[in-house]
Scaffold this motif. Structure first.
Motif, mmCIF file in Angstrom:
data_model
loop_
_atom_site.group_PDB
_atom_site.id
_atom_site.type_symbol
_atom_site.label_atom_id
_atom_site.label_comp_id
_atom_site.label_asym_id
_atom_site.label_seq_id
_atom_site.Cartn_x
_atom_site.Cartn_y
_atom_site.Cartn_z
ATOM 1 N N ALA A 106 0.835 -1.208 0.000
ATOM 2 C CA ALA A 106 0.000 0.000 0.000
ATOM 3 C C ALA A 106 0.868 1.256 0.000
ATOM 4 O O ALA A 106 0.602 2.212 -0.745
ATOM 5 C CB ALA A 106 -0.931 -0.009 1.211
ATOM 6 N N HIS A 152 2.447 1.953 -3.358
ATOM 7 C CA HIS A 152 1.522 2.529 -4.334
ATOM 8 C C HIS A 152 1.240 3.996 -4.019
ATOM 9 O O HIS A 152 1.172 4.830 -4.935
ATOM 10 C CB HIS A 152 0.228 1.719 -4.391
ATOM 11 N N HIS A 210 -5.846 3.103 -9.541
ATOM 12 C CA HIS A 210 -5.508 1.794 -8.985
ATOM 13 C C HIS A 210 -4.355 1.144 -9.739
ATOM 14 O O HIS A 210 -3.589 0.376 -9.156
ATOM 15 C CB HIS A 210 -6.734 0.867 -8.991
ATOM 16 N N PRO A 256 -3.134 -4.095 -7.976
ATOM 17 C CA PRO A 256 -2.941 -4.361 -6.544
ATOM 18 C C PRO A 256 -2.393 -5.764 -6.240
ATOM 19 O O PRO A 256 -1.478 -5.899 -5.418
ATOM 20 C CB PRO A 256 -4.339 -4.162 -5.958
ATOM 21 N N GLU A 264 -8.305 -3.271 -3.066
ATOM 22 C CA GLU A 264 -7.633 -2.009 -2.775
ATOM 23 C C GLU A 264 -8.634 -0.862 -2.779
ATOM 24 O O GLU A 264 -9.517 -0.802 -3.632
ATOM 25 C CB GLU A 264 -6.554 -1.742 -3.829
ATOM 26 N N VAL A 303 -4.144 4.685 0.943
ATOM 27 C CA VAL A 303 -4.336 3.390 0.276
ATOM 28 C C VAL A 303 -4.625 2.330 1.334
ATOM 29 O O VAL A 303 -3.954 2.279 2.368
ATOM 30 C CB VAL A 303 -3.076 2.974 -0.531
ATOM 31 N N GLN A 304 -5.636 1.507 1.074
ATOM 32 C CA GLN A 304 -5.905 0.302 1.850
ATOM 33 C C GLN A 304 -5.715 -0.867 0.904
ATOM 34 O O GLN A 304 -6.247 -0.846 -0.200
ATOM 35 C CB GLN A 304 -7.378 0.232 2.309
ATOM 36 N N VAL A 305 -4.983 -1.892 1.334
ATOM 37 C CA VAL A 305 -4.880 -3.132 0.561
ATOM 38 C C VAL A 305 -5.373 -4.262 1.449
ATOM 39 O O VAL A 305 -4.922 -4.415 2.581
ATOM 40 C CB VAL A 305 -3.438 -3.395 0.069
#
Length: 192
Positions: free
Chosen positions: A95, A98, A110, A118, A134, A185-187
């Protein structure tokens, strides 16, 4: 009689809402005087992408943001009767990579600047998963604003409330040179 040449130009104004990523464009015609034409139509240098070297949050701030995002995400999952997600430092690295890529290359998407997705970024960091998701957001200044924005978006809410995920990692960069100032960002993943 002083006759200045006036040219009409199509002007587009981009409005970024207070919740971050919602962007609206409106266009209108407006007359420009010769002085204004000289300002708007002069040759401009392409702006340099912002440097992220010294603009990242400190490790302490990053840790605080990770804790807040994890707590807020799991509070939403608890409301839906779902188990909490565990923090994964590997997903956090993917995350963060990115987030830094978006700021370094001044974009918001994305797909990475190299076309990566992702799942590819998580795998590159060594995460093996049957499910990867993501969420990204830009412009918000706090974890609370960011989670609220994601929960108000059906696709982002679906990731947060998916029973397919058991782990999560976060990325964040603050940079005043970046067009949105902040990127989050969340993964999500489930290890094999």
């Amino acid at each position: 009689m002083n006759s200045k040449k006036i040219v009409s130009v199509l002007t587009t104004v981009i409005i970024i809402s207070s919740v971050g990523t919602a962007i609206h464009a409106i266009s209108f015609f407006s007359p420009l005087t010769q002085d204004a034409q000289a300002f708007f139509f002069r040759r401009r240098r392409k702006p340099k992408p912002p440097s992220i070297q010294q603009k990242q949050p400190t490790t302490q701030n990053q840790s605080e943001y990770n804790s807040a995002l994890l707590e807020l995400t799991n509070a939403e999952r608890q409301k839906a009767g779902l188990p909490p997600l565990r923090f994964s430092s590997t997903l956090g690295q993917a995350a963060q990579d990115h987030a830094e890529d978006m700021v370094r290359n001044n974009f918001f998407d994305h797909a990475g600047s190299n076309g990566s997705q992702p799942a590819q970024r998580a795998k590159k960091r060594g995460y093996s998963s049957s499910y990867i998701g993501e969420n990204i957001a830009a412009g918000n200044t706090t974890p609370e604003e960011t989670i609220r924005q994601w929960m108000n978006s059906s696709g982002h809410r679906e990731n947060i409330l998916s029973a397919n995920y058991t782990e999560i990692g976060f990325g964040y960069v603050k940079n005043s040179s970046y067009k949105y100032g902040h990127v989050w960002v969340q993964v999500f993943g489930s290890p094999r």
